[in-house]
Design an enzyme around this catalytic site. Structure first.
Site, PDB file in Angstrom:
ATOM      1  N   ASP A  47       0.843  -1.194   0.000  1.00  0.00           N
ATOM      2  CA  ASP A  47       0.000   0.000   0.000  1.00  0.00           C
ATOM      3  C   ASP A  47       0.878   1.244   0.000  1.00  0.00           C
ATOM      4  O   ASP A  47       1.605   1.500   0.953  1.00  0.00           O
ATOM      5  CB  ASP A  47      -0.906  -0.012   1.240  1.00  0.00           C
ATOM      6  CG  ASP A  47      -1.823   1.203   1.288  1.00  0.00           C
ATOM      7  OD1 ASP A  47      -2.977   1.085   0.839  1.00  0.00           O
ATOM      8  OD2 ASP A  47      -1.394   2.272   1.773  1.00  0.00           O
ATOM      9  N   TYR A  52       3.144   9.863  -0.560  1.00  0.00           N
ATOM     10  CA  TYR A  52       4.224   9.266   0.230  1.00  0.00           C
ATOM     11  C   TYR A  52       5.585   9.462  -0.437  1.00  0.00           C
ATOM     12  O   TYR A  52       6.616   9.338   0.217  1.00  0.00           O
ATOM     13  CB  TYR A  52       4.016   7.755   0.425  1.00  0.00           C
ATOM     14  CG  TYR A  52       2.754   7.348   1.137  1.00  0.00           C
ATOM     15  CD1 TYR A  52       1.921   8.281   1.754  1.00  0.00           C
ATOM     16  CD2 TYR A  52       2.373   6.014   1.187  1.00  0.00           C
ATOM     17  CE1 TYR A  52       0.760   7.893   2.389  1.00  0.00           C
ATOM     18  CE2 TYR A  52       1.215   5.610   1.829  1.00  0.00           C
ATOM     19  CZ  TYR A  52       0.404   6.555   2.426  1.00  0.00           C
ATOM     20  OH  TYR A  52      -0.744   6.151   3.051  1.00  0.00           O
ATOM     21  N   LYS A  77      -2.765   5.998  -4.212  1.00  0.00           N
ATOM     22  CA  LYS A  77      -3.828   6.961  -3.904  1.00  0.00           C
ATOM     23  C   LYS A  77      -3.546   8.299  -4.572  1.00  0.00           C
ATOM     24  O   LYS A  77      -2.384   8.688  -4.732  1.00  0.00           O
ATOM     25  CB  LYS A  77      -3.941   7.169  -2.382  1.00  0.00           C
ATOM     26  CG  LYS A  77      -3.968   5.873  -1.582  1.00  0.00           C
ATOM     27  CD  LYS A  77      -3.951   6.130  -0.088  1.00  0.00           C
ATOM     28  CE  LYS A  77      -3.665   4.863   0.684  1.00  0.00           C
ATOM     29  NZ  LYS A  77      -2.230   4.485   0.663  1.00  0.00           N
ATOM     30  N   HIS A 110      -7.405   9.827  -1.917  1.00  0.00           N
ATOM     31  CA  HIS A 110      -6.725   9.765  -0.623  1.00  0.00           C
ATOM     32  C   HIS A 110      -7.540  10.456   0.482  1.00  0.00           C
ATOM     33  O   HIS A 110      -7.640   9.932   1.604  1.00  0.00           O
ATOM     34  CB  HIS A 110      -5.348  10.404  -0.747  1.00  0.00           C
ATOM     35  CG  HIS A 110      -4.365   9.925   0.270  1.00  0.00           C
ATOM     36  ND1 HIS A 110      -3.003   9.935   0.057  1.00  0.00           N
ATOM     37  CD2 HIS A 110      -4.530   9.428   1.521  1.00  0.00           C
ATOM     38  CE1 HIS A 110      -2.376   9.448   1.126  1.00  0.00           C
ATOM     39  NE2 HIS A 110      -3.284   9.146   2.030  1.00  0.00           N
ATOM     40  N   LYS A 234       3.026  -1.042   9.169  1.00  0.00           N
ATOM     41  CA  LYS A 234       4.282  -0.558   8.594  1.00  0.00           C
ATOM     42  C   LYS A 234       5.428  -0.800   9.553  1.00  0.00           C
ATOM     43  O   LYS A 234       5.291  -0.580  10.757  1.00  0.00           O
ATOM     44  CB  LYS A 234       4.154   0.941   8.307  1.00  0.00           C
ATOM     45  CG  LYS A 234       5.399   1.554   7.706  1.00  0.00           C
ATOM     46  CD  LYS A 234       5.569   2.978   8.155  1.00  0.00           C
ATOM     47  CE  LYS A 234       6.198   3.058   9.525  1.00  0.00           C
ATOM     48  NZ  LYS A 234       6.493   4.420   9.991  1.00  0.00           N
ATOM     49  N   SER A 235       6.538  -1.265   9.033  1.00  0.00           N
ATOM     50  CA  SER A 235       7.768  -1.367   9.812  1.00  0.00           C
ATOM     51  C   SER A 235       8.936  -1.434   8.842  1.00  0.00           C
ATOM     52  O   SER A 235       8.777  -1.877   7.705  1.00  0.00           O
ATOM     53  CB  SER A 235       7.764  -2.619  10.697  1.00  0.00           C
ATOM     54  OG  SER A 235       8.973  -2.703  11.433  1.00  0.00           O
ATOM     55  N   ARG A 240      10.096  -7.352  12.902  1.00  0.00           N
ATOM     56  CA  ARG A 240       8.704  -6.932  13.082  1.00  0.00           C
ATOM     57  C   ARG A 240       7.881  -7.196  11.819  1.00  0.00           C
ATOM     58  O   ARG A 240       6.707  -7.531  11.889  1.00  0.00           O
ATOM     59  CB  ARG A 240       8.640  -5.440  13.438  1.00  0.00           C
ATOM     60  CG  ARG A 240       9.140  -5.155  14.838  1.00  0.00           C
ATOM     61  CD  ARG A 240       8.253  -4.146  15.550  1.00  0.00           C
ATOM     62  NE  ARG A 240       8.795  -3.883  16.877  1.00  0.00           N
ATOM     63  CZ  ARG A 240       9.656  -2.909  17.148  1.00  0.00           C
ATOM     64  NH1 ARG A 240      10.089  -2.135  16.173  1.00  0.00           N
ATOM     65  NH2 ARG A 240      10.078  -2.723  18.378  1.00  0.00           N
ATOM     66  N   ASN A 244       4.572  -9.499  12.188  1.00  0.00           N
ATOM     67  CA  ASN A 244       3.227  -9.020  11.871  1.00  0.00           C
ATOM     68  C   ASN A 244       2.454  -9.961  10.965  1.00  0.00           C
ATOM     69  O   ASN A 244       1.238  -9.828  10.816  1.00  0.00           O
ATOM     70  CB  ASN A 244       3.303  -7.631  11.233  1.00  0.00           C
ATOM     71  CG  ASN A 244       3.703  -6.558  12.220  1.00  0.00           C
ATOM     72  OD1 ASN A 244       3.578  -6.728  13.435  1.00  0.00           O
ATOM     73  ND2 ASN A 244       4.191  -5.432  11.707  1.00  0.00           N
TER      74      ASN A 244
END
Length: 283
Positions: A47, A52, A77, A110, A234-235, A240, A244
């Site tokens: 995503d 971003y 987006k 968005h 997010k990481s 992690r 997740n």
């Protein structure tokens, strides 16, 4: 051990992986490595967004992975600065060019920005309908739309959004918007699913995690999954990122689900901006 991430059916006949990898606030210089790790771990849903600034790096990581394009689900987006129809068309072309892809799996508005563009997000949505008709966007949806915004689309547009990506986490359940989505077959995607980490120290979450020998993050992500929502934590930390994914081999019982749901603080729990007033346009 290979993970199996379930797919969920959208209202347009396509499917979407319920767990994805988010790249919000990941610097472009770090994005290729983070997405590469996610794809190697087993994620198949990425995503991103024009705002971003890392679409190109997402596309690069997907190409470098050696995976078939059809096996990786990519969302982006529309930038808040490009809501007018011709601007939206150019922005979408730019997204495809940055990703170096000839289609995108899911493209979203968005933010609704109801105080800008004369309050007109419907004409913007109708441009997204064009992208779906010509096949360059397999699915289209919205992000941060409130019930009133969704009702206006239902009254004035032809296509029902496939998803609504909204802030949702134990401190802000956003249940009115989620309920509208359920009623109208619009899937909810939860952004900030762990409230930017704030819920991980919550005594209730910590207690449940201890009982299950799981991490607080895994418990909260599992809560989202059992609510039926799509999530993309997010990481940039490989441990992690892998951790997740390990949320499909256990379940929360009704009591645990209710205890986490009861953490809801309503509007006071919102971490991000309110979509009714948010009017940020990048310069």
């Amino acid at each position: 051990m290979a993970i199996t991430i379930p797919d969920i059916s959208l209202n347009d006949g396509t499917t979407i992986p319920q767990l994805g990898f988010g790249v919000f606030q990941i610097e472009p210089k770090d994005t290729v490595a983070a997405v590469t790790t996610a794809l190697e771990t087993g994620y198949r849903h990425i995503d991103t967004a024009e705002m971003y600034g890392n679409e190109a790096e997402v596309g690069e990581a997907v190409r470098m992975s050696g995976l078939d394009r059809g096996s990786v689900y990519v969302t982006s987006k529309l930038n808040n600065g490009f809501h007018r129809p011709d601007d939206a068309r150019k922005a979408f072309d730019s997204t495809l060019a940055a990703l170096k892809m000839d289609y995108i799996d899911l493209f979203l508005i968005h933010w609704p920005l109801p105080t800008l563009y004369d309050g007109d997000y419907v004409s913007t949505w109708k441009v997204l309908e064009e992208f779906q008709r010509d096949g360059r966007a397999r699915s289209i949806g919205v992000s941060n739309f409130q019930v009133a915004h969704l009702e206006r689309l239902a009254a004035e547009a032809d296509v029902v959004p496939a998803v609504n990506q909204i802030e949702a986490h134990p401190y802000f359940g956003n249940d009115e918007v989620r309920a509208y989505g359920r009623e109208h077959n619009i899937l909810t995607e939860a952004w900030s699913p762990i409230a930017q980490g704030k819920v991980l120290d919550d005594p209730t979450v910590v207690d449940i995690a201890g009982q299950l020998d799981r991490t607080p993050a895994q418990v909260v992500l599992r809560w989202h999954v059992q609510r039926g929502d799509i999530i993309f934590p997010k990481s940039t930390t490989p441990k992690r990122i892998e951790e997740n994914t390990r949320i499909f081999d256990f379940e929360l019982d009704d009591t645990a689900m209710e205890r986490i749901t009861a953490l809801n603080r309503g509007e006071a729990g919102r971490q991000g901006p309110n979509p009714d007033t948010f009017a940020y346009v990048p310069r």
